[in-house]
Design a protein around this motif. Sequence first.
Motif, PDB file in Angstrom:
ATOM      1  N   PHE A  94     -13.741  -6.380  -8.339  1.00 49.10           N
ATOM      2  CA  PHE A  94     -12.988  -6.930  -7.216  1.00 49.10           C
ATOM      3  C   PHE A  94     -11.936  -7.914  -7.713  1.00 49.10           C
ATOM      4  CE2 PHE A  94     -16.884  -5.309  -5.593  1.00 49.10           C
ATOM      5  CZ  PHE A  94     -16.605  -4.856  -4.304  1.00 49.10           C
ATOM      6  N   VAL A  95     -10.700  -7.699  -7.248  1.00 55.58           N
ATOM      7  CA  VAL A  95      -9.579  -8.545  -7.633  1.00 55.58           C
ATOM      8  C   VAL A  95      -8.884  -9.007  -6.352  1.00 55.58           C
ATOM      9  CG1 VAL A  95      -7.418  -8.687  -8.931  1.00 55.58           C
ATOM     10  CG2 VAL A  95      -9.289  -7.241  -9.765  1.00 55.58           C
ATOM     11  N   LYS A  96      -8.513 -10.295  -6.292  1.00 56.74           N
ATOM     12  CA  LYS A  96      -7.912 -10.858  -5.084  1.00 56.74           C
ATOM     13  C   LYS A  96      -6.390 -10.827  -5.100  1.00 56.74           C
ATOM     14  CE  LYS A  96     -11.731 -14.095  -4.320  1.00 56.74           C
ATOM     15  NZ  LYS A  96     -12.104 -15.528  -4.167  1.00 56.74           N
ATOM     16  N   ASP A  97      -5.783 -10.839  -6.272  1.00 59.17           N
ATOM     17  CA  ASP A  97      -4.334 -10.935  -6.393  1.00 59.17           C
ATOM     18  C   ASP A  97      -3.726  -9.552  -6.643  1.00 59.17           C
ATOM     19  OD1 ASP A  97      -1.838 -12.760  -6.986  1.00 59.17           O
ATOM     20  OD2 ASP A  97      -1.935 -11.312  -8.624  1.00 59.17           O
ATOM     21  N   GLY A  98      -2.615  -9.260  -5.963  1.00 59.09           N
ATOM     22  CA  GLY A  98      -2.007  -7.951  -6.079  1.00 59.09           C
ATOM     23  C   GLY A  98      -1.487  -7.634  -7.469  1.00 59.09           C
TER      24      GLY A  98
ATOM     25  N   GLN B 138      -2.401  -8.974 -10.391  1.00 61.96           N
ATOM     26  CA  GLN B 138      -3.531  -8.799 -11.297  1.00 61.96           C
ATOM     27  C   GLN B 138      -4.242  -7.474 -11.026  1.00 61.96           C
ATOM     28  OE1 GLN B 138      -6.067 -12.226 -10.890  1.00 61.96           O
ATOM     29  NE2 GLN B 138      -4.479 -13.664 -11.560  1.00 61.96           N
ATOM     30  N   GLY B 139      -4.327  -7.107  -9.744  1.00 58.37           N
ATOM     31  CA  GLY B 139      -4.952  -5.838  -9.403  1.00 58.37           C
ATOM     32  C   GLY B 139      -4.184  -4.657  -9.957  1.00 58.37           C
ATOM     33  N   TYR B 140      -2.863  -4.727  -9.894  1.00 58.55           N
ATOM     34  CA  TYR B 140      -2.048  -3.646 -10.456  1.00 58.55           C
ATOM     35  C   TYR B 140      -2.286  -3.515 -11.958  1.00 58.55           C
ATOM     36  CZ  TYR B 140       2.006  -1.241 -12.348  1.00 58.55           C
ATOM     37  OH  TYR B 140       2.811  -0.385 -13.055  1.00 58.55           O
ATOM     38  N   GLU B 141      -2.336  -4.646 -12.654  1.00 56.23           N
ATOM     39  CA  GLU B 141      -2.558  -4.614 -14.099  1.00 56.23           C
ATOM     40  C   GLU B 141      -3.922  -4.027 -14.447  1.00 56.23           C
ATOM     41  OE1 GLU B 141      -1.923  -8.695 -15.069  1.00 56.23           O
ATOM     42  OE2 GLU B 141       0.269  -8.522 -15.106  1.00 56.23           O
ATOM     43  N   ARG B 142      -4.950  -4.357 -13.639  1.00 54.02           N
ATOM     44  CA  ARG B 142      -6.275  -3.783 -13.885  1.00 54.02           C
ATOM     45  C   ARG B 142      -6.284  -2.290 -13.567  1.00 54.02           C
ATOM     46  NH1 ARG B 142      -8.992  -3.722 -16.648  1.00 54.02           N
ATOM     47  NH2 ARG B 142     -11.060  -3.530 -15.694  1.00 54.02           N
ATOM     48  N   ALA B 143      -5.568  -1.895 -12.520  1.00 53.57           N
ATOM     49  CA  ALA B 143      -5.523  -0.484 -12.146  1.00 53.57           C
ATOM     50  C   ALA B 143      -4.905   0.362 -13.253  1.00 53.57           C
ATOM     51  CB  ALA B 143      -4.737  -0.315 -10.848  1.00 53.57           C
TER      52      ALA B 143
ATOM     53  N   PRO C  67      -1.490 -11.274  -1.905  1.00 50.56           N
ATOM     54  CA  PRO C  67      -0.627 -12.210  -2.631  1.00 50.56           C
ATOM     55  C   PRO C  67      -0.207 -11.617  -3.970  1.00 50.56           C
ATOM     56  CG  PRO C  67      -2.924 -12.874  -2.836  1.00 50.56           C
ATOM     57  CD  PRO C  67      -2.900 -11.715  -1.870  1.00 50.56           C
ATOM     58  N   GLY C  68       0.949 -11.980  -4.446  1.00 47.97           N
ATOM     59  CA  GLY C  68       1.414 -11.520  -5.753  1.00 47.97           C
ATOM     60  C   GLY C  68       2.176 -10.214  -5.703  1.00 47.97           C
ATOM     61  N   MET C  69       1.579  -9.195  -5.086  1.00 46.21           N
ATOM     62  CA  MET C  69       2.218  -7.888  -4.931  1.00 46.21           C
ATOM     63  C   MET C  69       1.505  -7.168  -3.803  1.00 46.21           C
ATOM     64  SD  MET C  69       2.596  -4.724  -7.679  1.00 46.21           S
ATOM     65  CE  MET C  69       3.490  -5.732  -8.877  1.00 46.21           C
ATOM     66  N   ASP C  70       2.249  -6.670  -2.818  1.00 44.83           N
ATOM     67  CA  ASP C  70       1.594  -6.031  -1.680  1.00 44.83           C
ATOM     68  C   ASP C  70       1.063  -4.656  -2.055  1.00 44.83           C
ATOM     69  OD1 ASP C  70       3.543  -3.782  -0.671  1.00 44.83           O
ATOM     70  OD2 ASP C  70       4.813  -5.522  -1.082  1.00 44.83           O
ATOM     71  N   GLY C  71       0.149  -4.158  -1.237  1.00 43.56           N
ATOM     72  CA  GLY C  71      -0.528  -2.912  -1.548  1.00 43.56           C
ATOM     73  C   GLY C  71       0.380  -1.703  -1.614  1.00 43.56           C
ATOM     74  N   VAL C  72       1.387  -1.639  -0.754  1.00 43.52           N
ATOM     75  CA  VAL C  72       2.317  -0.506  -0.773  1.00 43.52           C
ATOM     76  C   VAL C  72       3.091  -0.466  -2.092  1.00 43.52           C
ATOM     77  CG1 VAL C  72       4.353   0.494   0.314  1.00 43.52           C
ATOM     78  CG2 VAL C  72       2.510  -0.402   1.728  1.00 43.52           C
ATOM     79  N   THR C  73       3.512  -1.644  -2.564  1.00 44.99           N
ATOM     80  CA  THR C  73       4.230  -1.713  -3.841  1.00 44.99           C
ATOM     81  C   THR C  73       3.321  -1.307  -4.992  1.00 44.99           C
ATOM     82  OG1 THR C  73       5.651  -3.481  -3.009  1.00 44.99           O
ATOM     83  CG2 THR C  73       5.535  -3.208  -5.394  1.00 44.99           C
ATOM     84  N   ILE C  74       2.065  -1.774  -4.953  1.00 45.34           N
ATOM     85  CA  ILE C  74       1.100  -1.378  -5.993  1.00 45.34           C
ATOM     86  C   ILE C  74       0.969   0.137  -6.024  1.00 45.34           C
ATOM     87  CG2 ILE C  74      -1.316  -1.449  -6.707  1.00 45.34           C
ATOM     88  CD1 ILE C  74      -1.492  -4.240  -5.459  1.00 45.34           C
ATOM     89  N   CYS C  75       0.798   0.728  -4.860  1.00 43.96           N
ATOM     90  CA  CYS C  75       0.625   2.174  -4.762  1.00 43.96           C
ATOM     91  C   CYS C  75       1.849   2.907  -5.317  1.00 43.96           C
ATOM     92  CB  CYS C  75       0.375   2.549  -3.307  1.00 43.96           C
ATOM     93  SG  CYS C  75      -0.077   4.269  -3.052  1.00 43.96           S
ATOM     94  N   ARG C  76       3.024   2.470  -4.918  1.00 42.08           N
ATOM     95  CA  ARG C  76       4.257   3.112  -5.381  1.00 42.08           C
ATOM     96  C   ARG C  76       4.399   3.014  -6.896  1.00 42.08           C
ATOM     97  NH1 ARG C  76       8.855   0.748  -6.504  1.00 42.08           N
ATOM     98  NH2 ARG C  76       8.331  -1.133  -5.328  1.00 42.08           N
TER      99      ARG C  76
END
Length: 233
Positions: A29-33, A35-40, A55-64
Amino acid sequence: MNILVIEDNESVSSMIELFFEKEGIHGEFVKDGLQGYERAVSGSWDCLIIDWMLPGMDGVTICRKLRQAEVAVPIIMLTAKDSESDQVLGLEMGADDYVTKPFSPLALMARIKAVTRRYAVKKDDDFDNDTLKTNHFTINTSTREVRLDGKPVPNLTPKEFDLLQFFIQHPKQVFSREQLLDRVWGYDFYGDDRTVDVHIKRLRSKVSKADQPFFHTVWGVGYRFDETTGDTK
């Protein structure tokens, strides 16, 4: 099963974590967008669950960004947004499914099983047949590259690629919107079936020629893929 959850709401994360423990699923589980992208990108995951607002990066941007980086892992988006335009946007950016808050853990688990099962089937298909060829198209199912009359077709979203591949594998067959949602999206879709129309329209704009649309509307029924006629109706 190894799942990354990018969610900044502690109560939602705690609910998912407790359910994962019950189901024997390993969750990170990661709270920051950001950091989550980097782990993904750096980890090996069976599924990604990403909140829309982070926070940091929204989910749509992460997905894209994940799809641009060709990260081939199923993505489920969590969202409090329930409008059709928001749902279609998430799917257009490469998400495989979305779950609208509030939701039950059982509903989320059903989505996880559906998308991971579809990816598992696709990997088996890719192993058996890496290349599909028609009169106009060449598709590499492993690299997900598409060529039209020998020229690369850029900027296809994951779902557009899946839809094109499905039609090419079933030429001249007519499919209703409901059948396409079931066969391409891989489950009984819980959103508006007009998302099929959106994807067909975008595919036409990317691969059709002036005298050859490839995707034909069968009024009152659905769509078919046909390379032998230029009539869209």
